[in-house]
Design a protein around this motif. Structure first.
Motif, PDB file in Angstrom:
ATOM      1  N   ARG A 146      -6.779  -4.047  -0.608  1.00 49.17           N
ATOM      2  CA  ARG A 146      -7.510  -2.935  -1.225  1.00 49.17           C
ATOM      3  C   ARG A 146      -7.581  -3.095  -2.747  1.00 49.17           C
ATOM      4  O   ARG A 146      -8.619  -2.806  -3.346  1.00 49.17           O
ATOM      5  CB  ARG A 146      -6.847  -1.618  -0.821  1.00 49.17           C
ATOM      6  N   CYS A 190      -0.426   4.002   0.781  1.00 51.03           N
ATOM      7  CA  CYS A 190      -1.612   3.198   1.104  1.00 51.03           C
ATOM      8  C   CYS A 190      -1.611   2.922   2.607  1.00 51.03           C
ATOM      9  O   CYS A 190      -1.510   1.788   3.056  1.00 51.03           O
ATOM     10  CB  CYS A 190      -1.596   1.893   0.304  1.00 51.03           C
ATOM     11  N   CYS A 197      -4.811   8.023  -2.300  1.00 50.48           N
ATOM     12  CA  CYS A 197      -5.107   7.355  -3.576  1.00 50.48           C
ATOM     13  C   CYS A 197      -4.803   8.253  -4.775  1.00 50.48           C
ATOM     14  O   CYS A 197      -4.461   7.760  -5.849  1.00 50.48           O
ATOM     15  CB  CYS A 197      -6.571   6.905  -3.602  1.00 50.48           C
ATOM     16  N   CYS A 200      -1.351   7.529  -5.965  1.00 50.42           N
ATOM     17  CA  CYS A 200      -0.969   6.112  -5.975  1.00 50.42           C
ATOM     18  C   CYS A 200      -0.826   5.603  -7.416  1.00 50.42           C
ATOM     19  O   CYS A 200      -1.755   5.725  -8.219  1.00 50.42           O
ATOM     20  CB  CYS A 200      -2.029   5.292  -5.247  1.00 50.42           C
ATOM     21  N   ARG A 203      -3.590   3.120  -8.636  1.00 52.62           N
ATOM     22  CA  ARG A 203      -4.983   3.580  -8.563  1.00 52.62           C
ATOM     23  C   ARG A 203      -5.872   3.015  -9.673  1.00 52.62           C
ATOM     24  O   ARG A 203      -7.003   2.575  -9.386  1.00 52.62           O
ATOM     25  CB  ARG A 203      -5.001   5.118  -8.573  1.00 52.62           C
ATOM     26  N   CYS A 206      -7.236  -0.407  -8.722  1.00 54.43           N
ATOM     27  CA  CYS A 206      -7.646  -0.613  -7.337  1.00 54.43           C
ATOM     28  C   CYS A 206      -9.171  -0.637  -7.196  1.00 54.43           C
ATOM     29  O   CYS A 206      -9.841   0.364  -7.407  1.00 54.43           O
ATOM     30  CB  CYS A 206      -7.050   0.479  -6.453  1.00 54.43           C
ATOM     31  N   ALA A 209     -10.479   1.609  -4.120  1.00 50.65           N
ATOM     32  CA  ALA A 209     -10.546   3.037  -4.437  1.00 50.65           C
ATOM     33  C   ALA A 209     -11.735   3.309  -5.347  1.00 50.65           C
ATOM     34  O   ALA A 209     -12.422   4.329  -5.196  1.00 50.65           O
ATOM     35  CB  ALA A 209      -9.242   3.484  -5.092  1.00 50.65           C
ATOM     36  N   PRO A 214     -11.684   2.949   0.586  1.00 49.75           N
ATOM     37  CA  PRO A 214     -10.610   1.954   0.722  1.00 49.75           C
ATOM     38  C   PRO A 214     -10.325   1.555   2.166  1.00 49.75           C
ATOM     39  O   PRO A 214      -9.832   0.454   2.411  1.00 49.75           O
ATOM     40  CB  PRO A 214      -9.393   2.653   0.087  1.00 49.75           C
TER      41      PRO A 214
HETATM   42  S1  SF4 Z   1      -5.488   3.432  -4.847  1.00 50.37           S
HETATM   43 FE1  SF4 Z   1      -5.778   1.517  -3.732  1.00 50.37          FE
HETATM   44  S2  SF4 Z   1      -3.695   0.731  -3.453  1.00 50.37           S
HETATM   45 FE2  SF4 Z   1      -3.515   2.886  -3.997  1.00 50.37          FE
HETATM   46  S3  SF4 Z   1      -3.453   4.013  -2.036  1.00 50.37           S
HETATM   47 FE3  SF4 Z   1      -5.594   3.942  -2.701  1.00 50.37          FE
HETATM   48  S4  SF4 Z   1      -6.415   2.134  -1.675  1.00 50.37           S
HETATM   49 FE4  SF4 Z   1      -4.197   1.933  -1.629  1.00 50.37          FE
END
Ligand code: SF4
Length: 348
Positions: A146, A190, A197, A200, A203, A206, A209, A214
């Motif tokens: 991701r 994740c 997200c 996270c 983020r 990413c 995202a 994602p």
């Molecule tokens: S921001 Fe990216 S790494 Fe973080 S939870 Fe969302 S998809 Fe997963």
């Protein structure tokens, strides 16, 4: 990014018993080995419930190396994937013989030990010896795919990208938390569906995202179709001085139940047998289609021993055996089950 991950991990990591505080100092290598080995293909709740009992029985590598394989398999009963227990036993013997009874700290040396793959080597090196790195399991593979917005990155690509993002070439032991934090992030934030997200720490970096979807990453791996495997369990009982005895055999040293005990399983039904019931048991790549028989005698090629219920409870048996033995009660095979009318077991 590294500091954001650290702040998140310190605040949000699950309070698992082997974590004496998130981002803590290196841990006992033996405990880390047991936990990481059990956690492969086993739910973390089950690992929490079982790892301390395993270590109570085998407190260190020396006691594990000195144990009989049967005792190790018995201690592993119910966890499945018994090759892990066999590998642990073999590893303990190698470490005692070649490393003075202490796990090496170098990931390369760890990888040369029985049963240790790239993930486990990196996880042990980081958690137990403070060696920074990225350990790529299914959770971290998803985080990496991701971050990169790539459907099928290789593990080397994921590890390289995450090391560039979070370790920046450092070898400082303070960064050893990264390996565990990434696994935790994949397991709790994740997630395969509906990743959180908004909470996270990665983020800002990413790409998935940023794209807004994602869950597109990673591409689902094609599921291998489980091959059907018809097998017949031969349950033969007789009455001995200690009560009802069941014929059990020790499996050969290869195959999914290598070295374990159980009733004889064959690819054909016993002559004169009475069918007791059927069930389907899933292994990783095979579906056992089990038919359970009351057999008048064990197979001629079987080297059986006659074991009471008490003796059987001390043998390493696979889940498939325990399911078959649900048809054996304290009085032997239920005599009320009429031939030709398979009945479900009353327990198990
Ligand atoms: S921001 Fe990216 S790494 Fe973080 S939870 Fe969302 S998809 Fe997963």
């Amino acid at each position: 990014m590294r500091d954001a991950l650290r702040t998140w991990f310190d605040a949000a990591a699950r309070p698992l018993p082997w974590r004496s505080g998130a981002g803590s100092a290196p841990r006992d290598p033996y405990r880390t080995l047991i936990v990481e080995t059990m956690a492969q293909q086993t739910r973390i709740e089950t690992v929490v419930a079982r790892e301390s009992a395993f270590r109570a029985r085998f407190p260190d590598l020396a006691s594990l190396a000195a144990a009989e394989l049967d005792d190790v398999l018995h201690a592993w009963s119910g966890l499945g994937y018994y090759r892990r227990a066999r590998a642990l036993h073999a590893l303990a013997r190698v470490v005692v013989a070649e490393h003075g009874g202490r796990l090496p700290s170098d990931p390369g040396a760890l990888r040369r030990l029985p049963g240790i793959g790239p993930y486990t080597a990196a996880a042990i090196a980081a958690q137990a010896f403070g060696v920074p790195g990225v350990a790529v399991d299914g959770n971290v593979r998803r985080v990496g795919a991701r971050l990169l917005a790539e459907p099928t990155p290789t593990d080397a690509r994921v590890a390289g990208a995450l090391e560039d993002l979070l370790l920046d070439g450092t070898t400082h032991p303070d960064d050893a938390f990264v390996a565990e934090a990434l696994v935790e992030l994949g397991a709790t934030v994740c997630t395969p569906r509906r990743p959180a997200c908004g909470s996270c720490p990665l983020r800002p970096a990413c790409r998935a995202a940023a794209e807004g979807d994602p869950e597109r990453y990673p591409s689902p791996r094609p599921r291998a179709t489980a091959r059907r495997w018809p097998l017949h369990a031969w349950l033969t009982t007789r009455t001995g001085p200690s009560g009802v005895l069941l014929a059990v055999e020790r499996r050969a040293d290869t195959g999914p139940w290598a070295g374990m005990h159980g009733p004889p399983w064959r690819d054909h039904a016993p002559d004169g047998g009475r069918e007791l019931g059927r069930f389907v048991h899933r292994l990783s790549h095979r579906l056992v289609e089990a038919t359970v028989w009351a057999a008048p005698a064990p197979p001629l090629d079987a080297d059986v021993r006659w074991a009471s219920a008490r003796e059987r409870s001390g043998l390493g048996m696979a889940e498939v055996d325990r399911r078959a033995l649900a048809w054996v009660d304290g009085d032997g095979i239920d005599a009320d089950v009429p031939a030709g009318e398979p009945q479900p077991p009353s327990r198990g």
